[in-house]
Motif scaffolding. Structure first.
Motif, PDB file in Angstrom:
ATOM      1  N   ILE A  55      26.066  22.836 -70.167  1.00  0.00           N
ATOM      2  CA  ILE A  55      26.917  22.863 -71.980  1.00  0.00           C
ATOM      3  C   ILE A  55      25.936  23.857 -72.311  1.00  0.00           C
ATOM      4  CG2 ILE A  55      26.911  20.923 -73.485  1.00  0.00           C
ATOM      5  CD1 ILE A  55      25.745  19.678 -70.397  1.00  0.00           C
ATOM      6  N   ARG A  56      26.356  24.437 -73.435  1.00  0.00           N
ATOM      7  CA  ARG A  56      25.852  25.564 -73.829  1.00  0.00           C
ATOM      8  C   ARG A  56      24.823  24.876 -75.519  1.00  0.00           C
ATOM      9  NH1 ARG A  56      25.123  30.377 -70.904  1.00  0.00           N
ATOM     10  NH2 ARG A  56      27.044  30.934 -70.044  1.00  0.00           N
ATOM     11  N   PRO A  57      23.565  25.310 -75.900  1.00  0.00           N
ATOM     12  CA  PRO A  57      23.306  25.108 -77.141  1.00  0.00           C
ATOM     13  C   PRO A  57      23.651  24.836 -78.286  1.00  0.00           C
ATOM     14  CG  PRO A  57      22.319  26.656 -75.693  1.00  0.00           C
ATOM     15  CD  PRO A  57      23.175  26.904 -75.665  1.00  0.00           C
ATOM     16  N   GLU A  58      24.982  26.043 -78.744  1.00  0.00           N
ATOM     17  CA  GLU A  58      25.163  26.024 -79.912  1.00  0.00           C
ATOM     18  C   GLU A  58      26.454  25.093 -79.882  1.00  0.00           C
ATOM     19  OE1 GLU A  58      27.264  28.472 -76.815  1.00  0.00           O
ATOM     20  OE2 GLU A  58      24.863  28.244 -77.362  1.00  0.00           O
ATOM     21  N   LYS A  59      26.856  24.043 -78.534  1.00  0.00           N
ATOM     22  CA  LYS A  59      27.478  23.369 -79.043  1.00  0.00           C
ATOM     23  C   LYS A  59      27.221  22.256 -79.456  1.00  0.00           C
ATOM     24  CE  LYS A  59      30.598  26.502 -76.696  1.00  0.00           C
ATOM     25  NZ  LYS A  59      32.087  27.642 -77.812  1.00  0.00           N
ATOM     26  N   ILE A  60      25.409  21.446 -79.777  1.00  0.00           N
ATOM     27  CA  ILE A  60      25.249  20.397 -79.557  1.00  0.00           C
ATOM     28  C   ILE A  60      24.740  20.350 -81.154  1.00  0.00           C
ATOM     29  CG2 ILE A  60      23.574  19.550 -78.817  1.00  0.00           C
ATOM     30  CD1 ILE A  60      23.332  20.249 -76.109  1.00  0.00           C
ATOM     31  N   ARG A  61      25.314  18.754 -81.444  1.00  0.00           N
ATOM     32  CA  ARG A  61      25.013  18.100 -82.941  1.00  0.00           C
ATOM     33  C   ARG A  61      23.701  17.844 -82.523  1.00  0.00           C
ATOM     34  NH1 ARG A  61      29.123  15.833 -83.374  1.00  0.00           N
ATOM     35  NH2 ARG A  61      28.424  13.817 -83.873  1.00  0.00           N
ATOM     36  N   LEU A  62      22.886  18.355 -83.593  1.00  0.00           N
ATOM     37  CA  LEU A  62      21.621  17.436 -82.752  1.00  0.00           C
ATOM     38  C   LEU A  62      21.772  15.988 -84.935  1.00  0.00           C
ATOM     39  CD1 LEU A  62      17.825  18.487 -82.827  1.00  0.00           C
ATOM     40  CD2 LEU A  62      18.262  17.636 -84.571  1.00  0.00           C
ATOM     41  N   ASP A  63      21.618  15.258 -84.788  1.00  0.00           N
ATOM     42  CA  ASP A  63      21.578  13.921 -85.650  1.00  0.00           C
ATOM     43  C   ASP A  63      19.950  13.448 -86.081  1.00  0.00           C
ATOM     44  OD1 ASP A  63      22.464  12.610 -87.918  1.00  0.00           O
ATOM     45  OD2 ASP A  63      24.184  11.563 -86.378  1.00  0.00           O
ATOM     46  N   GLY A 115      14.578  33.188 -86.781  1.00  0.00           N
ATOM     47  CA  GLY A 115      15.257  34.158 -87.714  1.00  0.00           C
ATOM     48  C   GLY A 115      16.653  33.152 -88.398  1.00  0.00           C
ATOM     49  N   ALA A 116      17.456  33.520 -88.254  1.00  0.00           N
ATOM     50  CA  ALA A 116      19.013  33.093 -88.705  1.00  0.00           C
ATOM     51  C   ALA A 116      18.951  31.922 -87.792  1.00  0.00           C
ATOM     52  CB  ALA A 116      20.114  33.561 -87.219  1.00  0.00           C
ATOM     53  N   THR A 117      18.397  31.304 -86.107  1.00  0.00           N
ATOM     54  CA  THR A 117      18.866  30.073 -85.794  1.00  0.00           C
ATOM     55  C   THR A 117      17.529  29.078 -85.871  1.00  0.00           C
ATOM     56  OG1 THR A 117      18.916  31.204 -83.582  1.00  0.00           O
ATOM     57  CG2 THR A 117      20.540  30.977 -84.238  1.00  0.00           C
ATOM     58  N   VAL A 118      17.300  28.167 -85.735  1.00  0.00           N
ATOM     59  CA  VAL A 118      16.219  27.206 -85.051  1.00  0.00           C
ATOM     60  C   VAL A 118      16.400  26.520 -83.582  1.00  0.00           C
ATOM     61  CG1 VAL A 118      14.281  25.319 -85.697  1.00  0.00           C
ATOM     62  CG2 VAL A 118      15.377  27.409 -87.184  1.00  0.00           C
ATOM     63  N   ARG A 119      15.830  26.498 -82.812  1.00  0.00           N
ATOM     64  CA  ARG A 119      16.088  26.432 -81.237  1.00  0.00           C
ATOM     65  C   ARG A 119      15.268  25.195 -81.411  1.00  0.00           C
ATOM     66  NH1 ARG A 119      14.242  26.814 -75.237  1.00  0.00           N
ATOM     67  NH2 ARG A 119      13.189  28.980 -76.096  1.00  0.00           N
ATOM     68  N   TYR A 120      15.822  23.850 -80.900  1.00  0.00           N
ATOM     69  CA  TYR A 120      15.116  22.537 -80.633  1.00  0.00           C
ATOM     70  C   TYR A 120      15.653  22.675 -79.022  1.00  0.00           C
ATOM     71  CZ  TYR A 120      15.369  21.686 -85.661  1.00  0.00           C
ATOM     72  OH  TYR A 120      15.702  21.959 -86.896  1.00  0.00           O
ATOM     73  N   VAL A 121      14.077  22.119 -78.170  1.00  0.00           N
ATOM     74  CA  VAL A 121      14.046  21.008 -77.027  1.00  0.00           C
ATOM     75  C   VAL A 121      14.074  19.667 -77.040  1.00  0.00           C
ATOM     76  CG1 VAL A 121      12.943  21.306 -74.907  1.00  0.00           C
ATOM     77  CG2 VAL A 121      13.032  23.031 -76.436  1.00  0.00           C
ATOM     78  N   LEU A 180      17.448  18.672 -72.977  1.00  0.00           N
ATOM     79  CA  LEU A 180      18.494  19.532 -74.110  1.00  0.00           C
ATOM     80  C   LEU A 180      17.416  20.854 -74.388  1.00  0.00           C
ATOM     81  CD1 LEU A 180      21.663  17.179 -73.740  1.00  0.00           C
ATOM     82  CD2 LEU A 180      21.465  19.212 -72.239  1.00  0.00           C
ATOM     83  N   SER A 181      18.102  22.248 -74.611  1.00  0.00           N
ATOM     84  CA  SER A 181      18.349  22.669 -75.781  1.00  0.00           C
ATOM     85  C   SER A 181      19.523  22.624 -76.596  1.00  0.00           C
ATOM     86  CB  SER A 181      17.928  24.217 -75.501  1.00  0.00           C
ATOM     87  OG  SER A 181      16.545  23.768 -75.010  1.00  0.00           O
TER      88      SER A 181
END
Length: 363
Positions: free
Chosen positions: A276-284, A309-315, A324-325
Motif C-alpha cells: 500500500i503506497r503511503p500517499e494512498k492512505i488517509r489519516l483521520d 517540506g512539501a510533505t509530512v510523513r507519519y509512522v 504503516l507510513s
C-alpha cells in the motif's frame, strides 16, 4: 466480494512495446571468479525508447551496460544490436556510444574540439566534422559555447558537452552510466528534463543506468528493476510503481508499506503480503468516523513524524499488528493528534498483493 476483501488483480508479465528491437539480451550471464554479477538476464529494448536499468549498488545494472557496450565479455548468453549478434565484437565495432558519470573531457581542448575528437579519430574531413559538431552542440543548446574550455563551464554544461560528444557519432544506441550522479540536486532535476527532451529530439534509443528511483520514474518509457544480478520486473513507470512484482520492487521503487501475516488478515481480510503506497492512505484523528464504502480501515498510534517540506510523513503502529507510513501534503490542514491515536483509511483497489512466489525476495 466481502467489504474486507481486496479485489483480485491479474498477474501478467508486461510485454515490450511493438517495434524493432534496438537491443536484445538473451540469457546474459557474467561471472567474475566466484561472483555472479549478472545471472540470466533477458531484455528487449525497442528503437527510440528511453529505457532505464534501476537497482542498488551491486545489482548488476552497470555490468549489463558494459556488456552491451563491449567493455566486458559475457560468460554466457548473447547481445544483439539492431538484429545483429555483437556478443564477441569489440566496442568500436558496435554502433553505440557511452556517457559516463565522469565526463572525461580533455581540459586542453575547447568545447568544439572535445565534441569533434571522435570524428578526428575516424578521419572524418574537417569541414564535415565542424558541421556535425555544431549540430550536436545545437542539439544540447550549447552552440555558442564552442570556444570555451571545460573549466569555464558549469557541471550541467559539461554534462551536455559529454552528451554532444557521444551524439556527434550518430549511434543507434546511447548508453548512459549514471551521468547525473555528480550534479547537485537542483541541477540534477533540471538536467533530467533536458535529457528527456534531447532524447525526444534526436529520437535514438537511450539506455540509462541509475540507482535513483525518482530519476527512473521521471524519465523512462520503461524500467528494468535489478536485484542480485537478475531482473525483478520490467514495465512502464506506472506499472512498476503501482503494481510491484515483488517485495523488493515495492520497497525499492518509491516508498511502500508491506502488510502481511496477522496484520493483513485483520485489516484486509486475506492472508498474503500486500503493498500500500503511503500517499494512498488517509489519516483521520477521529476514530469514531466510519470508513467510506469501498475503503479499508485500521486504527493505530502515531509513533514518529517526519517533516519534509512539501510533505509530512507519519509512522503508525497498527492495533492489528504491523506498521504503516502515511504521507500528507502540507497544503492540507495539519491534524490535531493529542494522544497520537488515529484511524487510517484507503481504497480497496490500492491494496496490491505481492505474487506468492516473490514475497520473500531478498533486498
Amino acid at each position: 466480494m466481502s467489504p474486507n476483501q481486496a479485489p483480485s488483480l491479474p498477474q501478467t508479465a508486461p510485454q515490450a512495446p511493438a517495434g524493432i528491437a534496438a537491443v536484445r539480451l538473451s540469457g546474459l550471464r557474467k561471472e567474475f571468479g566466484p561472483v555472479t554479477a549478472v545471472d540470466g538476464v533477458d531484455l528487449e529494448i525497442v528503437e527510440g525508447e528511453f529505457f532505464s536499468m534501476l537497482g542498488p549498488s551491486g545489482s548488476g545494472k552497470t555490468t549489463v551496460l558494459r556488456l552491451i557496450a563491449g567493455f566486458e565479455q559475457p560468460t554466457a548468453g548473447s547481445v544483439d544490436l539492431g538484429g545483429r549478434d555483437v556478443t564477441r565484437l569489440a566496442p568500436f565495432q558496435r554502433d553505440v556510444n557511452t556517457v559516463f558519470q565522469d565526463y572525461a573531457l580533455f581540459p586542453h581542448l575547447n568545447v568544439r574540439q572535445n565534441v569533434e575528437y571522435g570524428l578526428r579519430v575516424k578521419r572524418v574531413p574537417r569541414a564535415e566534422r565542424r558541421q556535425r559538431a555544431q549540430e550536436a552542440l545545437r542539439t544540447v543548446r550549447l552552440e555558442d559555447f564552442g570556444s570555451r574550455k571545460p573549466s569555464q563551464l558549469s557541471g550541467g554544461q559539461r554534462q551536455r558537452v559529454a552528451l554532444a560528444r557521444a551524439l556527434v557519432n550518430r549511434p543507434k544506441v546511447l548508453l548512459l552510466d549514471e551521468p547525473l550522479g555528480a550534479l547537485d540536486l537542483k541541477l540534477r532535476h533540471a538536467m533530467q528534463a533536458e535529457l528527456k527532451q534531447i532524447q525526444r529530439d534526436v529520437g535514438i534509443t537511450f539506455v540509462f543506468v541509475t540507482h535513483d528511483q525518482d530519476e527512473a520514474l521521471t524519465m523512462s518509457d520503461r524500467i528494468a528493476v535489478f536485484n542480485a544480478g537478475r531482473v525483478e520486473q520490467v514495465g512502464t513507470p506506472v506499472e512498476v510503481y503501482e503494481h510491484p512484482a515483488s517485495a523488493f520492487v515495492a520497497g525499492f521503487v518509491g516508498t511502500s508499506n508491506l502488510l502481511s501475516g496477522r496484520g493483513a488478515e485483520a485489516v484486509i481480510g486475506r492472508s498474503g503480503v500486500y503493498s500500500i503506497r503511503p500517499e494512498k492512505i488517509r489519516l483521520d484523528p477521529d476514530l469514531s468516523r466510519p470508513a467510506a464504502p469501498g475503503e479499508v480501515s485500521a486504527t493505530g498510534t502515531v509513533t514518529d513524524t517526519f517533516y519534509a517540506g512539501a510533505t509530512v510523513r507519519y509512522v503508525v503502529s497498527l492495533d492489528a499488528g504491523g506498521q504503516l507510513s502515511v504521507v500528507r501534503q502540507n497544503s492540507e490542514p495539519a491534524p490535531e493528534l493529542a494522544d497520537g491515536r488515529v484511524r487510517l483509511a484507503w481504497r480497496h483497489e490500492h491494496n496490491f498483493r505481492i505474487p506468492e512466489d516473490k514475497e520473500h525476495t531478498d533486498a
